[in-house]
Design an enzyme around this catalytic site. Structure first.
Site, mmCIF file in Angstrom:
data_model
loop_
_atom_site.group_PDB
_atom_site.id
_atom_site.type_symbol
_atom_site.label_atom_id
_atom_site.label_comp_id
_atom_site.label_asym_id
_atom_site.label_seq_id
_atom_site.Cartn_x
_atom_site.Cartn_y
_atom_site.Cartn_z
ATOM 1 N N LYS A 172 11.925 -6.747 7.442
ATOM 2 C CA LYS A 172 12.759 -6.755 6.241
ATOM 3 C C LYS A 172 13.346 -8.140 6.039
ATOM 4 O O LYS A 172 13.882 -8.734 6.994
ATOM 5 C CB LYS A 172 13.875 -5.713 6.378
ATOM 6 C CG LYS A 172 13.364 -4.298 6.306
ATOM 7 C CD LYS A 172 12.959 -3.932 4.899
ATOM 8 C CE LYS A 172 12.108 -2.676 4.889
ATOM 9 N NZ LYS A 172 11.804 -2.219 3.526
ATOM 10 N N ASP A 200 9.131 -7.770 3.652
ATOM 11 C CA ASP A 200 9.504 -6.913 2.523
ATOM 12 C C ASP A 200 10.916 -7.280 2.071
ATOM 13 O O ASP A 200 11.880 -7.092 2.814
ATOM 14 C CB ASP A 200 9.448 -5.447 2.976
ATOM 15 C CG ASP A 200 9.736 -4.473 1.855
ATOM 16 O OD1 ASP A 200 10.022 -4.916 0.721
ATOM 17 O OD2 ASP A 200 9.681 -3.250 2.113
ATOM 18 N N GLU A 226 6.184 -8.269 0.251
ATOM 19 C CA GLU A 226 6.352 -7.027 -0.520
ATOM 20 C C GLU A 226 7.602 -7.093 -1.392
ATOM 21 O O GLU A 226 8.655 -7.568 -0.949
ATOM 22 C CB GLU A 226 6.450 -5.869 0.483
ATOM 23 C CG GLU A 226 6.590 -4.493 -0.106
ATOM 24 C CD GLU A 226 6.404 -3.413 0.971
ATOM 25 O OE1 GLU A 226 5.570 -3.624 1.897
ATOM 26 O OE2 GLU A 226 7.089 -2.386 0.914
ATOM 27 N N GLU A 252 6.278 0.657 -4.936
ATOM 28 C CA GLU A 252 6.942 1.864 -4.446
ATOM 29 C C GLU A 252 8.029 2.353 -5.402
ATOM 30 O O GLU A 252 8.442 3.508 -5.328
ATOM 31 C CB GLU A 252 7.545 1.622 -3.046
ATOM 32 C CG GLU A 252 8.717 0.672 -3.049
ATOM 33 C CD GLU A 252 9.265 0.435 -1.644
ATOM 34 O OE1 GLU A 252 8.701 -0.408 -0.945
ATOM 35 O OE2 GLU A 252 10.241 1.087 -1.251
ATOM 36 N N ASP A 275 3.764 5.451 -3.880
ATOM 37 C CA ASP A 275 4.148 6.411 -2.845
ATOM 38 C C ASP A 275 3.769 7.812 -3.307
ATOM 39 O O ASP A 275 4.211 8.265 -4.367
ATOM 40 C CB ASP A 275 5.662 6.322 -2.586
ATOM 41 C CG ASP A 275 6.075 7.169 -1.392
ATOM 42 O OD1 ASP A 275 5.788 8.387 -1.393
ATOM 43 O OD2 ASP A 275 6.675 6.628 -0.446
ATOM 44 N N HIS A 302 2.579 3.281 -0.114
ATOM 45 C CA HIS A 302 3.879 3.259 0.552
ATOM 46 C C HIS A 302 4.095 4.628 1.192
ATOM 47 O O HIS A 302 3.726 5.648 0.611
ATOM 48 C CB HIS A 302 4.957 2.985 -0.495
ATOM 49 C CG HIS A 302 6.367 3.058 0.003
ATOM 50 N ND1 HIS A 302 7.156 4.195 -0.111
ATOM 51 C CD2 HIS A 302 7.137 2.135 0.614
ATOM 52 C CE1 HIS A 302 8.351 3.947 0.419
ATOM 53 N NE2 HIS A 302 8.371 2.713 0.859
ATOM 54 N N GLU A 335 1.269 2.760 6.482
ATOM 55 C CA GLU A 335 2.679 2.479 6.777
ATOM 56 C C GLU A 335 3.258 3.582 7.675
ATOM 57 O O GLU A 335 3.229 4.761 7.327
ATOM 58 C CB GLU A 335 3.494 2.380 5.482
ATOM 59 C CG GLU A 335 4.958 2.125 5.767
ATOM 60 C CD GLU A 335 5.739 1.644 4.554
ATOM 61 O OE1 GLU A 335 5.291 1.869 3.414
ATOM 62 O OE2 GLU A 335 6.821 1.048 4.766
HETATM 63 CA CA CA Z 1 9.076 -1.444 0.836
#
Ligand code: CA
Length: 388
Positions: A172, A200, A226, A252, A275, A302, A335
């Site tokens: 992240k 991301d 991302e 997502e 997703d 996702h 993922e």
């Molecule tokens: Ca994400």
């Protein structure tokens, strides 16, 4: 076959000192809405609605108050017709977001029923599997709270994934360029060159910032970047994609074939990340996949949620085509959320275990999982609609 009952379950648990930060806020709880649909033939199907930002109670209420009365007595094998009917009924105010997540859970449950009725895994109903196991990447490396050094904690977590056999992991970012670069450098240097590293930002930047960061990250061999910019900023995506040598991914926060139309036709991302539990379930995902393949935009879904969403996403992953087909096609990553989740694996009787960096894709009927009703009844609040 007729639908005779729909129950929406809400599960929620606080994370306490396992709360984790990311670019937008600190997540202090995990929650989800599950949907159980029963039929006059005794077959039940289960689905999950993605619930990252919205209270799961609202999603459950849309399932039970808005949609459930409309599908009583319908045949689960009419799932595409039911999808269009429900979408149209909520279209005026529900084109994106929580209503579509609710619709996703219903659609997934209907496909589970169809598979269980026919004795076939969902991927067989969707045209067959390209693969029977999923190469996973670890989603984690959030910002731990109450640690003396975030960078050191991230390094320890990353080394743990490497030791567990992960060949890829996602960090992240989105805390500001200097902080991000510190984390990227620390993690890359710790895990070495052989592990694939994604980042991301959860739409933390404008295009100019994202371009600067993308260029700075190049030397650390970041595989994809991302959600660099907010989901509404398609032109920002295009600008970052054109100026970055790192692959740009996103999707997502988008919903349905209508929402994905612009991302796909404008080729705003290198890899699209719809997703399954948010964008409309299997029925809608097949349409998004068809559109993406027509524009040759790669799709790597996702995935986030409990083992119900995980099981459904594995079925989808089996049918994910190559972008493009070739003699030695690129294998997509699946993922695998490893961030704190108190009941992720507790809601189903079947458990998923990674082996050598892969998850097996179940070949059992439907999604290949059944709810652990003892756990669900004990921990969930539920709203039930039944009709004989
Ligand atoms: Ca994400």
């Amino acid at each position: 076959m007729k639908i005779t009952g729909v129950t929406a379950y809400v599960l929620e648990e606080l994370l306490g000192d396992k709360a984790f930060g990311w670019s937008q806020w600190v997540t202090d709880r995990r929650q989800t809405a599950l949907c159980l649909i029963s039929t006059d033939e005794g077959i039940e199907g289960v689905g999950e609605a993605l619930s990252t930002s919205g209270p799961a109670r609202i999603v459950a209420s849309i399932i039970s108050d808005s949609f459930a009365p409309l599908i009583m007595g319908r045949d689960p094998f009419d799932s595409a017709v039911i999808w269009d009917f429900l979408y149209n009924r909520s279209r005026d105010q529900g084109m994106k977001g929580l209503p579509i997540a609710a619709l996703s859970a219903i659609d997934i449950a209907l496909w589970d029923i169809k598979g269980k009725a026919l004795g076939l895994p969902v991927y067989k109903l969707m045209g067959g599997a390209y693969r029977n196991k999923a190469r996973v990447y670890a989603t984690g490396l959030y910002e731990p709270q109450h640690v003396p050094s975030v960078a050191e904690a991230l390094v320890a977590e990353a080394l743990g994934y490497k030791k567990d056999g992960f060949s890829a992991m996602k960090l992240k970012i989105g805390y500001g360029i200097d902080t991000d670069m510190r984390y990227v450098k620390a993690v890359r240097e710790a895990i070495g060159e052989d592990i694939t590293l994604m980042v991301d930002a959860n739409h933390a930047y404008n295009a100019a910032e994202a371009v600067r960061l993308a260029q700075a990250m190049e030397e650390y061999d970041v595989y994809w970047f991302e959600e660099p910019v907010p989901p509404e900023d398609i032109d920002g995506y295009l600008e970052v994609k054109q100026k970055s040598r790192i692959l740009i991914t996103g999707g997502e926060c988008e919903f349905t074939r209508y929402g994905f139309r612009e991302l796909i036709t404008r080729r705003a991302v290198d890899i699209l990340q719809p997703d399954l539990c948010a964008t409309g379930g299997f029925t809608e995902m097949m349409k998004i996949l068809a559109m993406a393949s027509a524009w040759n935009v790669a799709v790597i879904p996702h995935v986030w949620g409990t083992s119900v969403g995980l099981a459904a996403s594995l079925q989808l992953f089996a049918v994910l085509p190559h972008f493009p087909e070739r003699r030695y096609p690129a294998e997509p990553f699946f993922e695998y959320d490893r961030s704190p989740h108190p009941f992720r694996d507790a809601v189903t009787r079947e458990k998923f275990v990674m082996r050598d960096g892969y998850l097996d894709i179940p070949d059992r009927p439907g999604l290949g999982v059944t709810l652990d009703m003892d756990f669900v009844r004990e921990h969930a609040t539920s709203v039930k609609l039944e009709k004989g």
